[in-house]
Design a protein around this motif. Structure first.
Motif, PDB file in Angstrom:
ATOM      1  N   THR A 151      36.232  43.232  39.814  1.00 46.80           N
ATOM      2  CA  THR A 151      36.864  43.014  41.104  1.00 46.80           C
ATOM      3  C   THR A 151      36.756  44.294  41.924  1.00 46.80           C
ATOM      4  O   THR A 151      36.719  45.393  41.356  1.00 46.80           O
ATOM      5  CB  THR A 151      38.349  42.635  40.950  1.00 46.80           C
ATOM      6  N   LEU A 194      30.809  38.072  36.859  1.00 44.65           N
ATOM      7  CA  LEU A 194      31.866  37.323  37.520  1.00 44.65           C
ATOM      8  C   LEU A 194      32.603  38.245  38.473  1.00 44.65           C
ATOM      9  O   LEU A 194      33.011  39.349  38.095  1.00 44.65           O
ATOM     10  CB  LEU A 194      32.876  36.777  36.501  1.00 44.65           C
ATOM     11  N   THR A 195      32.795  37.813  39.705  1.00 45.74           N
ATOM     12  CA  THR A 195      33.644  38.531  40.652  1.00 45.74           C
ATOM     13  C   THR A 195      34.938  37.753  40.787  1.00 45.74           C
ATOM     14  O   THR A 195      34.916  36.546  41.059  1.00 45.74           O
ATOM     15  CB  THR A 195      32.975  38.646  42.032  1.00 45.74           C
ATOM     16  N   VAL A 196      36.067  38.436  40.580  1.00 45.46           N
ATOM     17  CA  VAL A 196      37.368  37.773  40.625  1.00 45.46           C
ATOM     18  C   VAL A 196      38.304  38.543  41.561  1.00 45.46           C
ATOM     19  O   VAL A 196      37.927  39.565  42.139  1.00 45.46           O
ATOM     20  CB  VAL A 196      37.978  37.665  39.208  1.00 45.46           C
ATOM     21  N   SER A 197      39.547  38.050  41.694  1.00 48.17           N
ATOM     22  CA  SER A 197      40.435  38.548  42.749  1.00 48.17           C
ATOM     23  C   SER A 197      41.103  39.877  42.464  1.00 48.17           C
ATOM     24  O   SER A 197      41.377  40.651  43.392  1.00 48.17           O
ATOM     25  CB  SER A 197      41.509  37.499  43.031  1.00 48.17           C
ATOM     26  N   ARG A 247      42.768  31.951  36.939  1.00 43.81           N
ATOM     27  CA  ARG A 247      41.533  31.677  36.207  1.00 43.81           C
ATOM     28  C   ARG A 247      40.424  31.299  37.187  1.00 43.81           C
ATOM     29  O   ARG A 247      39.441  30.661  36.820  1.00 43.81           O
ATOM     30  CB  ARG A 247      41.768  30.532  35.214  1.00 43.81           C
ATOM     31  N   GLU A 248      40.588  31.740  38.433  1.00 41.81           N
ATOM     32  CA  GLU A 248      39.615  31.422  39.466  1.00 41.81           C
ATOM     33  C   GLU A 248      38.506  32.467  39.522  1.00 41.81           C
ATOM     34  O   GLU A 248      38.753  33.663  39.368  1.00 41.81           O
ATOM     35  CB  GLU A 248      40.300  31.318  40.830  1.00 41.81           C
ATOM     36  N   ILE A 249      37.292  31.993  39.769  1.00 41.04           N
ATOM     37  CA  ILE A 249      36.126  32.865  39.895  1.00 41.04           C
ATOM     38  C   ILE A 249      35.645  32.795  41.339  1.00 41.04           C
ATOM     39  O   ILE A 249      35.395  31.719  41.879  1.00 41.04           O
ATOM     40  CB  ILE A 249      35.002  32.409  38.949  1.00 41.04           C
ATOM     41  N   ASP A 250      35.543  33.953  41.973  1.00 42.60           N
ATOM     42  CA  ASP A 250      35.093  33.990  43.369  1.00 42.60           C
ATOM     43  C   ASP A 250      33.584  33.828  43.481  1.00 42.60           C
ATOM     44  O   ASP A 250      33.092  33.162  44.398  1.00 42.60           O
ATOM     45  CB  ASP A 250      35.515  35.304  44.036  1.00 42.60           C
ATOM     46  N   ILE A 266      32.704  41.313  34.098  1.00 41.05           N
ATOM     47  CA  ILE A 266      33.797  40.758  34.891  1.00 41.05           C
ATOM     48  C   ILE A 266      34.376  41.885  35.737  1.00 41.05           C
ATOM     49  O   ILE A 266      34.754  42.935  35.201  1.00 41.05           O
ATOM     50  CB  ILE A 266      34.893  40.144  33.999  1.00 41.05           C
ATOM     51  N   THR A 320      43.330  39.442  36.694  1.00 39.37           N
ATOM     52  CA  THR A 320      42.415  38.333  36.433  1.00 39.37           C
ATOM     53  C   THR A 320      41.229  38.794  35.601  1.00 39.37           C
ATOM     54  O   THR A 320      40.756  38.076  34.715  1.00 39.37           O
ATOM     55  CB  THR A 320      41.948  37.701  37.754  1.00 39.37           C
TER      56      THR A 320
END
Length: 220
Positions: free
Chosen positions: A108, A59-62, A119-122, A106, A66
């Motif tokens: 960033t 998962l790439t997140v901000s 809780r957003e996933i890029d 997970i 996160t």
């Protein structure tokens, strides 16, 4: 770095189905983790050997907060931490293993938060650990997948279709295991089935693909 001009692919990764021992328990975990819309679940009917399964979902997140939020949600739902979330040269990230055995990373690229945790996933990337990145890249290109980025024999990724929820990428198996903090040994079955828009096939490393229509009934 080699970059191939993107053209419309005739095949792509349309779904990811995980084979699990307890579908209801896995459904509960992935809902609590926040990734249930990205995977499908299927009960497996035969014993599988232990060991590295040869892939991870990333998962790439901000931002770091996160990352911490997703790691905490996974652990609260029953995951095991394989690598605690820490800063590195490339950013911030950690690795957890779901109760069904699937490994999730997970991360960033940001080292500092520029806003509140979300809780957003890029992006979600399925990284397959393969013995020969160049050969497997050519295999998939021959199946109609479009190569996006390619770093020699170390890494390659494919251009996802317009509605594909997960991006497909290739990484050296031993390097992937090291990055995840697990041993690259054991006869562990993959326990993952990939949905294909271009028919059924099995790649050189034993990852099985099924026509999308065959996986529609397996949505979690």
């Amino acid at each position: 770095m080699e970059t191939t001009t993107a053209t419309k692919a005739t095949a792509s990764l349309s779904s990811v189905t995980l084979e699990v021992a307890d579908v209801e328990a896995a459904r509960h975990f992935y809902s609590a983790f926040g990734v249930d819309t990205y995977v499908r679940l299927r009960a497996f009917e035969e014993a599988h050997g232990a060991g590295f399964r040869g892939f991870t979902l990333a998962l790439t997140v901000s931002g770091p907060a996160t990352v911490d939020g997703f790691v905490a949600a996974a652990v609260e739902a029953g995951a095991t931490v394989l690598k605690p979330a820490v800063k590195s040269l490339w950013g911030y990230g950690g690795v957890v293993q779901a109760p069904d055995g699937t490994i999730w990373k997970i991360a960033t690229s940001a080292k500092k938060d520029t806003g509140p945790a979300t809780r957003e996933i890029d992006e979600v990337v399925l990284l397959l650990g393969v013995q020969d990145v160049k050969a497997t890249k050519q295999f998939y290109a021959g199946r109609g997948l479009t190569v996006g980025k390619s770093f020699g024999g170390k890494y390659a990724e494919f251009v996802p279709g317009g509605s594909d929820p997960v991006k497909l990428a290739l990484y050296k198996r031993r390097a992937l295991a090291k990055d995840l903090g697990v041993a690259d040994d054991g006869p562990g079955a993959h326990r993952i089935v990939l949905g294909s828009t271009g028919g059924a096939f099995t790649d050189p490393d034993g990852f099985a693909w099924e026509p999308t229509a065959s996986t529609d009934a397996d949505r979690s």
